[in-house]
Design a protein around this motif. Structure first.
Motif, short mmCIF file in Angstrom:
data_model
loop_
_atom_site.label_atom_id
_atom_site.label_comp_id
_atom_site.label_asym_id
_atom_site.label_seq_id
_atom_site.Cartn_x
_atom_site.Cartn_y
_atom_site.Cartn_z
N GLY A 226 0.78 -1.22 0.00
CA GLY A 226 0.00 0.00 0.00
C GLY A 226 0.82 1.28 0.00
O GLY A 226 0.34 2.32 -0.46
N ARG A 227 2.06 1.21 0.53
CA ARG A 227 2.84 2.43 0.73
C ARG A 227 4.00 2.61 -0.26
O ARG A 227 4.57 3.70 -0.34
CB ARG A 227 3.44 2.44 2.14
CG ARG A 227 2.43 2.41 3.27
CD ARG A 227 1.70 3.72 3.37
NE ARG A 227 0.90 3.80 4.59
CZ ARG A 227 -0.07 4.66 4.78
NH1 ARG A 227 -0.35 5.55 3.82
NH2 ARG A 227 -0.75 4.69 5.91
N LEU A 228 4.37 1.58 -1.00
CA LEU A 228 5.58 1.65 -1.80
C LEU A 228 5.51 2.73 -2.88
O LEU A 228 6.48 3.48 -3.10
CB LEU A 228 5.89 0.29 -2.43
CG LEU A 228 7.28 0.11 -3.01
CD1 LEU A 228 8.37 0.51 -2.03
CD2 LEU A 228 7.49 -1.35 -3.45
N GLY A 229 4.38 2.85 -3.55
CA GLY A 229 4.25 3.87 -4.59
C GLY A 229 4.41 5.28 -4.03
O GLY A 229 5.11 6.13 -4.61
N GLY A 230 3.79 5.53 -2.89
CA GLY A 230 3.92 6.83 -2.25
C GLY A 230 5.34 7.10 -1.79
O GLY A 230 5.83 8.24 -1.87
N ALA A 231 6.02 6.05 -1.29
CA ALA A 231 7.40 6.21 -0.85
C ALA A 231 8.31 6.58 -2.02
O ALA A 231 9.18 7.46 -1.90
CB ALA A 231 7.89 4.92 -0.19
N VAL A 232 8.13 5.93 -3.15
CA VAL A 232 8.95 6.22 -4.33
C VAL A 232 8.77 7.67 -4.76
O VAL A 232 9.74 8.39 -5.02
CB VAL A 232 8.61 5.24 -5.48
CG1 VAL A 232 9.17 5.74 -6.80
CG2 VAL A 232 9.16 3.85 -5.16
N ASP A 233 7.53 8.13 -4.83
CA ASP A 233 7.30 9.51 -5.26
C ASP A 233 7.84 10.51 -4.25
O ASP A 233 8.37 11.56 -4.64
CB ASP A 233 5.81 9.75 -5.51
CG ASP A 233 5.39 9.35 -6.92
OD1 ASP A 233 6.13 9.69 -7.86
OD2 ASP A 233 4.34 8.71 -7.08
N GLU A 234 7.74 10.22 -2.95
CA GLU A 234 8.26 11.15 -1.96
C GLU A 234 9.79 11.17 -1.96
O GLU A 234 10.40 12.23 -1.76
CB GLU A 234 7.72 10.80 -0.57
CG GLU A 234 8.18 11.72 0.54
CD GLU A 234 7.65 13.16 0.43
OE1 GLU A 234 7.83 13.93 1.41
OE2 GLU A 234 7.08 13.54 -0.62
N THR B 108 -0.11 13.21 -0.05
CA THR B 108 -1.03 13.14 -1.19
C THR B 108 -1.90 14.40 -1.21
O THR B 108 -2.38 14.83 -0.17
CB THR B 108 -1.92 11.88 -1.13
OG1 THR B 108 -2.74 11.80 -2.29
CG2 THR B 108 -2.81 11.85 0.12
N PRO B 109 -2.02 15.02 -2.38
CA PRO B 109 -1.36 14.67 -3.63
C PRO B 109 0.12 15.02 -3.57
O PRO B 109 0.56 15.74 -2.67
CB PRO B 109 -2.09 15.53 -4.66
CG PRO B 109 -2.51 16.74 -3.88
CD PRO B 109 -2.85 16.23 -2.50
N ASN B 110 0.87 14.51 -4.51
CA ASN B 110 2.31 14.77 -4.55
C ASN B 110 2.71 15.12 -6.00
O ASN B 110 3.31 14.31 -6.71
CB ASN B 110 3.09 13.55 -4.06
CG ASN B 110 4.57 13.85 -3.82
OD1 ASN B 110 5.06 14.91 -4.22
ND2 ASN B 110 5.28 12.93 -3.20
N PRO B 111 2.38 16.34 -6.43
CA PRO B 111 2.65 16.72 -7.83
C PRO B 111 4.09 17.18 -8.04
O PRO B 111 4.35 18.26 -8.57
CB PRO B 111 1.66 17.88 -8.05
CG PRO B 111 1.60 18.54 -6.70
CD PRO B 111 1.70 17.41 -5.68
N HIS B 112 5.03 16.34 -7.62
CA HIS B 112 6.44 16.72 -7.72
C HIS B 112 6.89 16.83 -9.18
O HIS B 112 6.25 16.28 -10.10
CB HIS B 112 7.31 15.70 -6.98
CG HIS B 112 7.35 14.34 -7.61
ND1 HIS B 112 8.11 14.05 -8.73
CD2 HIS B 112 6.71 13.19 -7.29
CE1 HIS B 112 7.94 12.79 -9.07
NE2 HIS B 112 7.09 12.23 -8.22
N LEU B 113 8.00 17.54 -9.37
CA LEU B 113 8.55 17.76 -10.71
C LEU B 113 9.88 17.01 -10.86
O LEU B 113 10.77 17.46 -11.58
CB LEU B 113 8.75 19.26 -10.96
CG LEU B 113 7.52 20.15 -10.73
CD1 LEU B 113 7.82 21.58 -11.12
CD2 LEU B 113 6.31 19.62 -11.47
N GLY B 114 10.00 15.87 -10.20
CA GLY B 114 11.23 15.10 -10.26
C GLY B 114 11.53 14.53 -11.64
O GLY B 114 12.69 14.20 -11.94
#
Length: 416
Positions: A285-293, A353-359
Motif C-alpha cells: 500500500g505504501r511503496l508507490g507513495g514512498a517512491v514519489d516522496e 497526497t497529492p504529490n505533484p512533484h517535478l522530479g
C-alpha cells in the motif's frame, strides 16, 4: 514589470559554483528566500547575456516546461551549452531539440518501446534486483551505490538495448568519465584537461553503440537497438549518430538519476525510522507513495535551462517580463519544496497526497521518457531489499558531490 535584478544575500549566487558547496540547509534557506520574492531574480552578467533568471516556484517551472514555443531547449539545456562542433560531431541529444525535430525523434523512440519490450524489461528488473540482493547477502559490500544503486539501472538499460555482456564494463567506465564533472567546480588546470577527457569518453561510448546498431541492421534481434534502427516513422529511422546520442542520454539520464534516487531513498528511510516503519508495515500500500516522496525530496536533476524565443510575461499579463534571447534556469528541487504546493515541504512523508512533484520534469514535450521505468526499478528494488533484508540501512552520511546540475551521491556506506 521587468524581472528583478535586486540584490540577494551575498552567499546566494546560483551562478557561482561555490554556492553549491554550501551546507544543504543554507542552500535550502536561500531558495526559500528566492521563492518569497515577487519575481525571478537574475544571476550573472546581463550585459553579456551570461546569466539567467532563476525560476524557483512550482508554477513558474511548470509554465516554462509546458510552453515550449516560448521557452526553447534547442540552444542547450545544460551549462555550458554544447559547442556547435560537438553537436555536429556527436549528434543532438533529444533534450537539446525543439519541435518539429524533437517530436519526430520522440515518435521514433516511443514507437520502439513496445508493450512486449516493456513487459520483458519489467521481468528483467525483478531478476536483476533479486541477483543484486543475492550478491549483497553473499559478499556484504560496503558501498550501496557501487554494489546496488548504480548496477540495477545500468544492467536493465543494457539488457533492454541489447548490449552484450562483454563491453558493458567499458561502457560504464565511459559513462562515469563523461558525467563525473558535470556542474562541479574544478581548478583551472583540471578545467582545461577534463572536457577533452569527457568528450573522448563520449566518443568511445557512442562508437560502441553505433557498431552494435550497424550489426542490428544486418541481423535484427529482439531488443531496443533493433527497434530504434529499424523503426519507420514517417519514412524516418534513427541514424547511427542519433542512436549514439539517444543511448548517451538514456545511460546518463536513466542510470545517473535512478542511481541517485535509490541511494537517497535508502538514506532517507534510514534517518526517518517512523517512515520506514510505515513502509514495512504495508509495502503493497505504501511503496508507490514512498517512491514519489523520495523523488520529490531528493530531486535527482537540480536544473535545466531554457532560452526565451520571444518577450514573455511570466504568469500572464502584468507578470514579470522576460526578454527574448534571455536564459532561464528551471530549479526542480526548489519547485519541489514550494510551500504553496507542498505543506511542510521539508518533511519526508511517504503518505503525502497529492504529490505533484517535478522530479521527472514539469510536463510538456520534454517530460522524462523513462519515468515509468525509473519508478518500476525503485519499487522492485526496495521491495526486494526490505522483504529479504528488513534491517538494511545506510551508515553515516552520503558522500555528496557539490554539483549544480544533479543531486549526485558518490558513495553511501550501508549494512544489514
Amino acid at each position: 514589470m521587468d524581472a528583478m535584478t535586486s540584490q540577494v544575500p551575498a552567499t546566494t549566487d546560483l551562478a557561482d559554483p561555490h554556492f553549491w558547496r554550501l551546507p544543504a540547509p543554507a542552500r535550502a534557506a536561500a531558495f526559500a528566500e528566492l521563492r518569497r520574492r515577487p519575481a525571478p531574480v537574475y544571476f550573472g552578467d546581463r550585459a553579456t547575456g551570461r546569466g539567467f533568471h532563476a525560476l524557483v516556484r512550482h508554477a513558474d517551472v511548470v509554465e516554462a516546461s509546458r510552453t515550449p514555443a516560448v521557452f526553447l531547449s534547442g540552444p542547450g539545456v545544460t551549462t555550458p551549452e554544447p559547442a556547435r562542433w560537438v553537436r555536429l560531431l556527436f549528434g543532438d541529444s533529444m533534450v537539446n531539440l525543439d519541435d518539429p525535430r524533437h517530436a519526430q525523434l520522440r515518435r521514433i523512440v516511443s514507437r520502439a518501446f513496445t508493450p512486449r519490450l516493456l513487459a520483458r524489461a519489467e521481468e528483467d528488473i525483478r531478476r536483476t534486483a533479486a541477483r543484486l540482493v543475492d550478491e549483497v547477502e553473499r559478499r556484504r559490500p560496503e558501498d550501496f551505490v557501487a554494489a546496488v544503486a548504480a548496477e540495477l539501472p545500468f544492467q536493465v538499460i543494457c539488457t533492454m538495448m541489447g548490449i552484450p555482456e562483454r563491453p558493458r564494463r567499458a561502457i560504464l567506465d565511459q559513462v562515469n568519465h563523461a558525467s563525473e564533472h558535470t556542474g562541479v567546480a574544478r581548478p583551472l588546470r583540471r578545467r582545461v584537461r577534463m572536457p577533452g577527457r569527457g568528450l573522448l569518453a563520449l566518443a568511445r561510448m557512442q562508437g560502441m553503440v553505433a557498431a552494435i546498431g550497424r550489426e542490428r541492421r544486418r541481423t535484427p534481434a529482439d531488443d531496443l537497438i533493433t527497434a530504434l534502427v529499424t523503426a519507420d516513422v514517417d519514412g524516418r529511422r534513427l541514424t547511427g549518430r542519433e542512436l549514439g546520442a539517444f543511448f548517451s542520454l538514456l545511460l546518463v539520464a536513466g542510470v545517473e538519476t535512478t542511481r541517485n534516487a535509490l541511494a537517497h531513498g535508502l538514506h532517507l528511510l534510514t534517518v526517518h525510522p517512523e517512515q520506514r516503519a510505515l513502509l514495512l508495515a504495508d509495502l503493497d500500500g505504501r511503496l508507490g507513495g514512498a517512491v514519489d516522496e523520495i523523488i520529490r525530496h531528493a530531486t535527482p536533476i537540480i536544473q535545466f535551462r531554457r532560452t526565451l524565443a520571444v518577450d514573455h510575461e511570466l504568469g500572464g499579463p502584468g507578470g514579470p517580463l522576460l526578454r527574448a534571447g534571455e536564459k532561464v534556469a528551471l530549479f526542480f528541487g526548489s519547485a519541489n519544496q514550494d510551500e504553496t504546493v507542498f505543506p511542510d515541504p521539508d518533511a519526508f512523508d511517504i503518505t503525502r497526497t497529492p504529490n505533484p512533484h517535478l522530479g521527472f520534469g514539469g510536463g510538456g514535450p520534454h517530460y522524462c521518457l523513462g519515468a515509468h521505468l525509473a519508478r518500476q526499478e525503485m519499487s522492485v528494488l526496495f521491495r526486494e531489499l526490505f522483504t529479504r533484508l528488513p534491517e538494511v540501512r545506510s551508515v553515516g552520511e552520503p558522500d555528496l558531490v557539490p554539483s549544480s546540475f544533479d543531486h549526485r551521491i558518490r558513495g553511501l556506506r550501508f549494512t544489514f
